[in-house]
Write an enzyme that holds these catalytic residues in place. Structure first.
Site: not given
Ligand code: MRU
Length: 364
Positions: A55, A57, A101, A208, A249, A260
């Site tokens: 997970r 982005a 996603r 996370q 993202d 997030k």
């Molecule tokens: O649902 P996730 O864990 O994939 O969400 C991740 C995030 O929101 C991160 O902050 C985002 O992807 C940036 S990662 C460099």
């Protein structure tokens, strides 16, 4: 693979030595267990992305790129020897993967880049196209390492030694191949002898921040303090963090940034206390085709992630409805700057992001 290895010994996403498998860390097991998964089948790769085994982005973009290469290799094994049929089958699988996603634009970006590479060789045999896909996937992976390092170098210019930094979710090495985005200035700072104190929001509902950010920073020897999401206002009011940095993202052309769930609230709190709020994101996360945040699709996830997950017994009656958006959109007016590999974009973002994208085009 050994589960005794340290996280920092490995890239988050890679191609197996045999060239036959996508290799990822199963992030749903962290921090308790460091287990690697070797994936080859479309369903397994898609499941790994949907279930957040991989997970963040940039990491899901790289996973999709390497995944698409191994899927193409699988098509060769299945006997797809005619190029039009091979490309058609690959396209169907690519779209299925890209839909896993919806919010992180890096997923679609990586899949489209791989399919463009494949399509540009439509005159060649499937074996030649597959070899090109292998090279393109590894290029995307290598670029991610370089891009995050550059984000770290630019990000470090707005930080000073000894300061406190608050972050949300995991935009760390586990969300990329190495370095992370929001954590990149922290890692690059550490390489240069800086000492930061990092506050990591636990990040309900999938934790996370607790499971991943505090784990990877602690393993790297960085001073990290875990807080519940609702403690961020107190930490900022106390003056313990001078800067907030999160990942994204998808960044729209006007600077509105999806990240997030909880990021928007954090930005509002930071504004209230006059604390700079930065987004750190590669240009692959900037979507100039999305005019503003209202056009960003927000993924909704199952209610059980709120109701039962992590608890020994359900913490809400079954009759209670749930609302579980995975992301929110932070209004550009709340953002101090967007740290990219081509420098930091400042308001007005429509102009500064366009300039960042121009710099990227010039380099390519
Ligand atoms: O649902 P996730 O864990 O994939 O969400 C991740 C995030 O929101 C991160 O902050 C985002 O992807 C940036 S990662 C460099």
């Amino acid at each position: 693979m050994s589960s005794e290895k340290r996280l920092n010994d490995y890239d988050t996403v890679s191609l197996s030595e045999s060239g036959k498998h996508l290799v990822i860390i199963d992030q749903t097991l962290l921090p308790g267990e460091l287990r690697y998964l070797k994936l080859r089948e479309l369903e397994d790769i898609r499941e790994a992305i949907y279930m957040l085994r991989v997970r963040g982005a940039p990491a899901i973009g790289v996973a999709a790129a390497i995944g698409l290469y191994v899927i193409a290799d699988g098509l060769l094994e299945e006997g797809f020897s005619e190029t039009p049929e091979f490309l058609e089958e690959l396209r169907v699988r690519a779209d299925y993967l890209a839909d896993a996603r919806p919010t992180a634009v890096n997923l679609r970006w990586a899949v489209d880049r791989m399919m463009e590479a494949a399509q540009s060789m439509a005159e060649e045999a499937p074996e030649t196209i597959t070899e090109e896909l292998r090279k393109e996937a590894l290029k995307i992976r290598d670029e991610d390492v370089d891009v995050c390092r550059r984000i770290g170098e630019h990000g470090l210019t707005v930080l000073r030694d000894g300061q406190g930094i608050l972050t949300h979710c995991n935009a760390g090495r586990l969300a990329t191949v190495r370095y992370g985005t929001a954590t990149a200035p922290i890692y690059i700072g550490q390489e240069n002898g800086y000492e930061f104190r990092v506050f990591a929001d636990e990040t309900r509902p999938l934790l996370q921040g607790a499971r991943l950010t505090s784990y990877e920073l602690a393993e790297a020897g960085i001073d990290v303090t875990l807080i519940c999401d609702n403690m961020a206002a107190t930490v900022l009011k106390n003056g313990w963090a001078d800067t907030v940095i999160t990942g994204a993202d998808r960044v729209a052309a006007n600077g509105d940034s999806a990240n997030k769930i909880g990021t928007m609230g954090l930005a509002i709190i930071a504004k209230h206390f006059g604390i700079p709020f930065y987004i750190a994101a590669p240009t692959s996360t900037i979507d100039m085709d999305t005019a503003d945040g209202s056009d960003i699709i927000i993924e909704e996830r199952p209610g059980d992630e709120i109701r039962t997950m992590w608890y020994e017994r359900p913490m809400a009656p079954e009759e209670a409805g749930t609302y579980n958006p995975s992301f929110d959109v932070t209004d550009h007016e709340l953002i101090t700057g967007i740290i990219t590999e081509y420098g930091i974009a400042y308001p007005p973002f429509r102009e500064s992001l366009a300039e960042i994208m121009r710099r990227k085009e010039c380099e390519e």
